[in-house]
Design a protein around this motif. Structure first.
Motif, PDB file in Angstrom:
ATOM      1  N   ILE A   1     -10.202   0.298 -16.042  1.00  0.00           N
ATOM      2  CA  ILE A   1      -9.387   1.548 -15.663  1.00  0.00           C
ATOM      3  C   ILE A   1      -8.543   1.271 -14.649  1.00  0.00           C
TER       4      ILE A   1
ATOM      5  N   GLY B   1      -2.576  -1.379 -13.136  1.00  0.00           N
ATOM      6  CA  GLY B   1      -2.054  -2.011 -12.160  1.00  0.00           C
ATOM      7  C   GLY B   1      -2.001  -3.501 -12.542  1.00  0.00           C
TER       8      GLY B   1
ATOM      9  N   PHE C   1      -7.378   2.069 -19.723  1.00  0.00           N
ATOM     10  CA  PHE C   1      -6.862   3.663 -19.584  1.00  0.00           C
ATOM     11  C   PHE C   1      -6.394   3.617 -18.314  1.00  0.00           C
TER      12      PHE C   1
ATOM     13  N   GLN D   1      -3.784   6.263 -15.734  1.00  0.00           N
ATOM     14  CA  GLN D   1      -3.887   7.682 -15.570  1.00  0.00           C
ATOM     15  C   GLN D   1      -2.372   8.106 -15.457  1.00  0.00           C
ATOM     16  N   ASN D   2      -1.353   7.344 -15.092  1.00  0.00           N
ATOM     17  CA  ASN D   2      -0.149   7.586 -15.083  1.00  0.00           C
ATOM     18  C   ASN D   2       0.645   7.256 -16.333  1.00  0.00           C
TER      19      ASN D   2
ATOM     20  N   VAL E   1       9.190  -8.681  -2.840  1.00  0.00           N
ATOM     21  CA  VAL E   1       9.170 -10.076  -2.759  1.00  0.00           C
ATOM     22  C   VAL E   1       8.234 -10.532  -3.616  1.00  0.00           C
TER      23      VAL E   1
ATOM     24  N   ILE F   1       9.118   4.396   3.303  1.00  0.00           N
ATOM     25  CA  ILE F   1      10.072   3.928   2.448  1.00  0.00           C
ATOM     26  C   ILE F   1      11.330   4.803   2.431  1.00  0.00           C
TER      27      ILE F   1
ATOM     28  N   LEU G   1       2.286   7.420  -1.096  1.00  0.00           N
ATOM     29  CA  LEU G   1       1.675   6.309  -1.620  1.00  0.00           C
ATOM     30  C   LEU G   1       0.548   6.285  -2.334  1.00  0.00           C
TER      31      LEU G   1
ATOM     32  N   GLY H   1      -6.152  -4.995  -5.525  1.00  0.00           N
ATOM     33  CA  GLY H   1      -6.101  -5.292  -3.973  1.00  0.00           C
ATOM     34  C   GLY H   1      -7.132  -5.124  -2.991  1.00  0.00           C
TER      35      GLY H   1
ATOM     36  N   GLY I   1      -4.803  -8.273  -1.661  1.00  0.00           N
ATOM     37  CA  GLY I   1      -3.519  -7.477  -2.030  1.00  0.00           C
ATOM     38  C   GLY I   1      -2.418  -8.320  -2.023  1.00  0.00           C
TER      39      GLY I   1
HETATM   40  C1  LIG Z   1       5.732  -0.230  -0.768  1.00  0.00           C
HETATM   41  C2  LIG Z   1       5.139  -1.431  -1.147  1.00  0.00           C
HETATM   42  C3  LIG Z   1       5.681  -2.808  -0.982  1.00  0.00           C
HETATM   43  C4  LIG Z   1       4.958  -3.977  -1.441  1.00  0.00           C
HETATM   44  N1  LIG Z   1       5.600  -5.150  -1.315  1.00  0.00           N
HETATM   45  C5  LIG Z   1       5.037  -6.123  -1.825  1.00  0.00           C
HETATM   46  C6  LIG Z   1       5.664  -7.347  -2.019  1.00  0.00           C
HETATM   47  O1  LIG Z   1       7.024  -7.393  -1.342  1.00  0.00           O
HETATM   48  N2  LIG Z   1       4.933  -8.370  -2.344  1.00  0.00           N
HETATM   49  C7  LIG Z   1       4.041  -8.213  -3.011  1.00  0.00           C
HETATM   50  O2  LIG Z   1       3.263  -9.307  -3.650  1.00  0.00           O
HETATM   51  N3  LIG Z   1       2.796  -7.257  -2.915  1.00  0.00           N
HETATM   52  C8  LIG Z   1       3.484  -6.178  -2.344  1.00  0.00           C
HETATM   53  N4  LIG Z   1       2.956  -4.980  -2.568  1.00  0.00           N
HETATM   54  C9  LIG Z   1       1.655  -5.051  -2.826  1.00  0.00           C
HETATM   55  C10 LIG Z   1       1.367  -4.915  -4.545  1.00  0.00           C
HETATM   56  O3  LIG Z   1       2.084  -3.977  -4.850  1.00  0.00           O
HETATM   57  C11 LIG Z   1      -0.032  -4.411  -4.474  1.00  0.00           C
HETATM   58  O4  LIG Z   1      -0.991  -5.562  -4.037  1.00  0.00           O
HETATM   59  C12 LIG Z   1      -0.315  -4.681  -6.094  1.00  0.00           C
HETATM   60  O5  LIG Z   1       0.719  -4.195  -6.918  1.00  0.00           O
HETATM   61  C13 LIG Z   1      -1.614  -3.772  -6.552  1.00  0.00           C
HETATM   62  O6  LIG Z   1      -2.047  -4.116  -7.687  1.00  0.00           O
HETATM   63  P1  LIG Z   1      -3.490  -3.514  -7.963  1.00  0.00           P
HETATM   64  O7  LIG Z   1      -4.076  -4.527  -9.346  1.00  0.00           O
HETATM   65  O8  LIG Z   1      -4.210  -3.560  -6.873  1.00  0.00           O
HETATM   66  O9  LIG Z   1      -3.495  -1.953  -8.797  1.00  0.00           O
HETATM   67  P2  LIG Z   1      -2.507  -0.709  -8.207  1.00  0.00           P
HETATM   68  O10 LIG Z   1      -1.111  -1.197  -8.346  1.00  0.00           O
HETATM   69  O11 LIG Z   1      -3.198  -0.295  -7.020  1.00  0.00           O
HETATM   70  O12 LIG Z   1      -2.749  -0.116  -9.646  1.00  0.00           O
HETATM   71  C14 LIG Z   1      -4.000   0.558 -10.023  1.00  0.00           C
HETATM   72  C15 LIG Z   1      -3.921   1.652 -11.093  1.00  0.00           C
HETATM   73  O13 LIG Z   1      -4.992   2.144 -11.541  1.00  0.00           O
HETATM   74  C16 LIG Z   1      -4.665   3.512 -11.956  1.00  0.00           C
HETATM   75  N5  LIG Z   1      -6.088   4.337 -11.962  1.00  0.00           N
HETATM   76  C17 LIG Z   1      -6.426   4.881 -10.406  1.00  0.00           C
HETATM   77  N6  LIG Z   1      -7.396   5.417 -10.965  1.00  0.00           N
HETATM   78  C18 LIG Z   1      -7.478   5.720 -12.176  1.00  0.00           C
HETATM   79  C19 LIG Z   1      -8.380   6.396 -13.060  1.00  0.00           C
HETATM   80  N7  LIG Z   1      -9.265   7.062 -12.481  1.00  0.00           N
HETATM   81  N8  LIG Z   1      -8.075   6.543 -14.397  1.00  0.00           N
HETATM   82  C20 LIG Z   1      -6.888   5.936 -14.808  1.00  0.00           C
HETATM   83  N9  LIG Z   1      -6.251   4.987 -14.064  1.00  0.00           N
HETATM   84  C21 LIG Z   1      -6.303   5.023 -12.658  1.00  0.00           C
HETATM   85  C22 LIG Z   1      -3.604   3.901 -10.992  1.00  0.00           C
HETATM   86  O14 LIG Z   1      -2.864   4.957 -11.698  1.00  0.00           O
HETATM   87  C23 LIG Z   1      -2.680   2.591 -10.923  1.00  0.00           C
HETATM   88  O15 LIG Z   1      -1.642   2.405 -11.884  1.00  0.00           O
HETATM   89  C24 LIG Z   1       3.597  -3.819  -1.966  1.00  0.00           C
HETATM   90  C25 LIG Z   1       3.138  -2.460  -2.120  1.00  0.00           C
HETATM   91  C26 LIG Z   1       3.622  -1.431  -1.914  1.00  0.00           C
HETATM   92  C27 LIG Z   1       2.955  -0.075  -2.034  1.00  0.00           C
END
Ligand SMILES: Cc1cc2nc3c(=O)[nH]c(=O)nc-3n(C[C@H](O)[C@H](O)[C@H](O)COP(=O)(O)OP(=O)(O)OC[C@H]3O[C@@H](n4cnc5c(N)ncnc54)[C@H](O)[C@@H]3O)c2cc1C
Length: 492
Positions: A8, A11, A31, A33-34, A57, A310, A424, A465, A471
């Motif tokens: 699910i 990311g 799956f 959602q976006n 970064v 941002i 966010l 994360g 994260g």
């Molecule tokens: C502004 C900003 C700056 C950042 N800067 C840095 C940086 O410089 N360097 C760095 O290493 N990290 C940085 N990060 C952190 C990094 O982006 C995140 O830690 C990482 O991308 C998170 O990945 P994730 O696997 O947790 O998934 P997420 O990115 O949280 O993605 C989860 C996905 O699950 C989907 N989803 C959720 N619920 C459902 C559902 N019910 N059904 C289907 N899909 C669903 C969402 O739509 C999303 O696409 C930054 C984050 C942000 C927001």
């Protein structure tokens, strides 16, 4: 055909898990959602400008390389990662400008100008951070979640160097005297959304991965990483369905049976990996009958990491004084973190981060323009600040602060977007807008972070994360690897 493993969320953690499982022969369906994959890693294009909206970064190149290797491919065939030089340009209120560079003689010369004794102090700090990485990496970062048993792998001699009981700032003060360098090294706490005045000194390990390992930029933008992982996943046979929200994880007799999609279609699964905030999974996706061992109450009360405010600015003109990554430090760093973590207010005098990818990728902005990504650390959503009514004035405040630092772009903005912690949360599912999951402002954070395997639901795993190891892009890539490994172990 065998029932699939369902993931699910697409990311980076979800894609990482999908690739590893498919490479190990599992049938995998994702799956998302976006409309696009990537989650917090995303991009916006308007008026000839392109901006990355999330990470800017990228460190720990080897983590991405390992993922491609696990799928029998080479990262270089999918991504061109170029080293960023200088890593970051730091601007201080007294006019000091410091380029953190891989060029050691130049770095040493700049440090000596601040305080000659800090040349040896900085080198000693790097050695200390490298030792932290050697000791903590195998147990806290690169493997499955730590247990009392895995801690036994750390020798007693090394254990006393884990340095969890003082703050990052206290440790840094022991190495360097210059307030400029102290502020610079303390800033690495923000890479996990924490405060250097509260986070354990162990997190000085972050400085090692950047200052010794380097910073990388993928040609075509940070979003090229999400695109490359999507391509790799599909080539490995992963089915990815975007625009497809999972509404419920179906559980019977304590074991995962499948998922229910928006629109009521159900899809059976042998296991589910949720790349979703762990608390959100318990709150919204699992049936309300989950057991007493549910971590929801604990997670809802836990302090989140910080969020961000941002501005994406298409700016007319070329700013030769700026590099790809720029930091304009605030005058009172402890106060800035107090604003964020104690008062719950966006800082009045914020440190301003300006990333300009068009410095490296000219096509990210029309000729004679630049694409600025301006990020200010902000508190996770709470009651002390209302972004609905106050975002516009905070935007003006941030632009005025930039103007005070010699960057008055107010009359030269050709394109603009604003993302508040509310956006966010809405766009990425980040609970309270937290950029990096739960707070690391605690020596026990690594032990309190949710495990990649649910305790109370068989066949449910977590990648992302908010789960181990935390994260940031490299960490969530590792989180996907940890979830996939646990799942494969259980299936075996
Ligand atoms: C502004 C900003 C700056 C950042 N800067 C840095 C940086 O410089 N360097 C760095 O290493 N990290 C940085 N990060 C952190 C990094 O982006 C995140 O830690 C990482 O991308 C998170 O990945 P994730 O696997 O947790 O998934 P997420 O990115 O949280 O993605 C989860 C996905 O699950 C989907 N989803 C959720 N619920 C459902 C559902 N019910 N059904 C289907 N899909 C669903 C969402 O739509 C999303 O696409 C930054 C984050 C942000 C927001």
């Amino acid at each position: 055909m065998a029932e699939p493993v369902i993931i699910i969320g697409a990311g980076i953690g979800g894609l990482s898990a999908a690739i590893r499982l498919a490479a190990a022969g599992q049938r995998v369906i994702v799956f998302e959602q976006n409309p696009l994959v990537g989650g917090k890693m995303n991009e916006i294009r308007t008026d000839g400008f392109r901006w990355d909206t999330g990470p800017s970064v990228i460190t720990m190149r080897h983590v991405l390389e390992d993922l491609f290797t696990a799928a029998g491919r080479r990262l270089d065939d999918y991504l061109t990662l170029v080293p960023v030089e200088p890593l970051t340009r730091y601007f201080y209120l007294d006019g000091t400008v410091l380029d953190v560079t891989r060029d050691w003689p130049r770095m040493a010369e700049q440090i000596a100008r601040l305080d000659e004794r800090d040349v040896e102090g900085y080198l000693a700090y790097l050695a200390y951070a490298a030792r932290l990485h050697r000791i903590t990496g195998p147990v806290f970062i690169y493997d499955r979640p730590p247990t009392p048993g895995s801690l036994l792998r750390v020798s007693p001699a090394d254990m006393r160097h884990v340095d969890a009981w003082r703050t990052m700032d206290a440790a840094i003060r022991g190495f360097v005297r210059s307030p400029h360098l102290r502020q610079l090294l303390g800033r690495f706490a923000t890479y996990v959304g924490a405060s250097p005045y509260r986070a354990p000194a162990t997190l000085n390990v972050i400085a090692h991965v950047e200052l010794t390992g380097g910073v990388w930029y993928p040609r075509g933008g940070i979003y090229a990483i999400a695109r490359a992982l999507e391509r790799l996943a599909r080539e490995c046979g992963v089915e990815i369905h975007t625009g497809c929200r999972v509404e419920q994880i179906i559980v019977q007799q304590g074991a995962v049976q499948g998922v229910k999609l928006a629109g009521a279609q159900t899809v059976p699964a042998r296991a589910v990996i949720a790349n979703v905030d762990v608390a959100t999974v318990y709150e919204r996706l699992l049936p309300t009958t989950h057991t007493l061992r549910s971590p929801l109450r604990r997670l809802s009360r836990a302090e989140p990491s910080c969020s961000g405010f941002i501005l994406l600015l298409g700016v007319e003109g070329s700013h030769l004084q700026l590099a790809h990554h720029n930091i304009f430090f605030s005058s009172d760093y402890p106060r800035e973190f107090d604003d964020i973590f104690r008062r719950g207010q966006p800082p009045d005098d914020p440190t301003l981060y300006v990333a300009i990818t068009s410095k490296t990728d000219a096509e990210d902005a029309p000729t004679g323009n630049e694409n600025w990504f301006v990020l200010v650390n902000a508190p996770a959503l709470g009651t002390a600040f209302d972004w609905v009514t106050r975002a516009a004035s905070y935007r003006d405040h941030v632009l005025a602060r930039l103007a005070e630092r010699g960057l008055d772009v107010r009359q030269r903005i050709r394109s603009e977007h604003m993302l508040t912690p509310l956006d966010l949360e809405r766009l990425t599912g980040a609970r309270r807008g937290a950029l990096y999951g739960l707070s690391s402002n605690n020596p026990l954070a690594a032990f309190r972070r949710p495990h990649n395997r649910a305790r109370d639901v068989r066949g449910l795993y977590f990648a992302g994360g908010t789960a181990h190891p935390g994260g940031g892009v490299p960490m969530v890539t590792l989180s996907g690897a940890a979830a996939a490994r646990l799942l494969l172990d259980d299936l075996a």
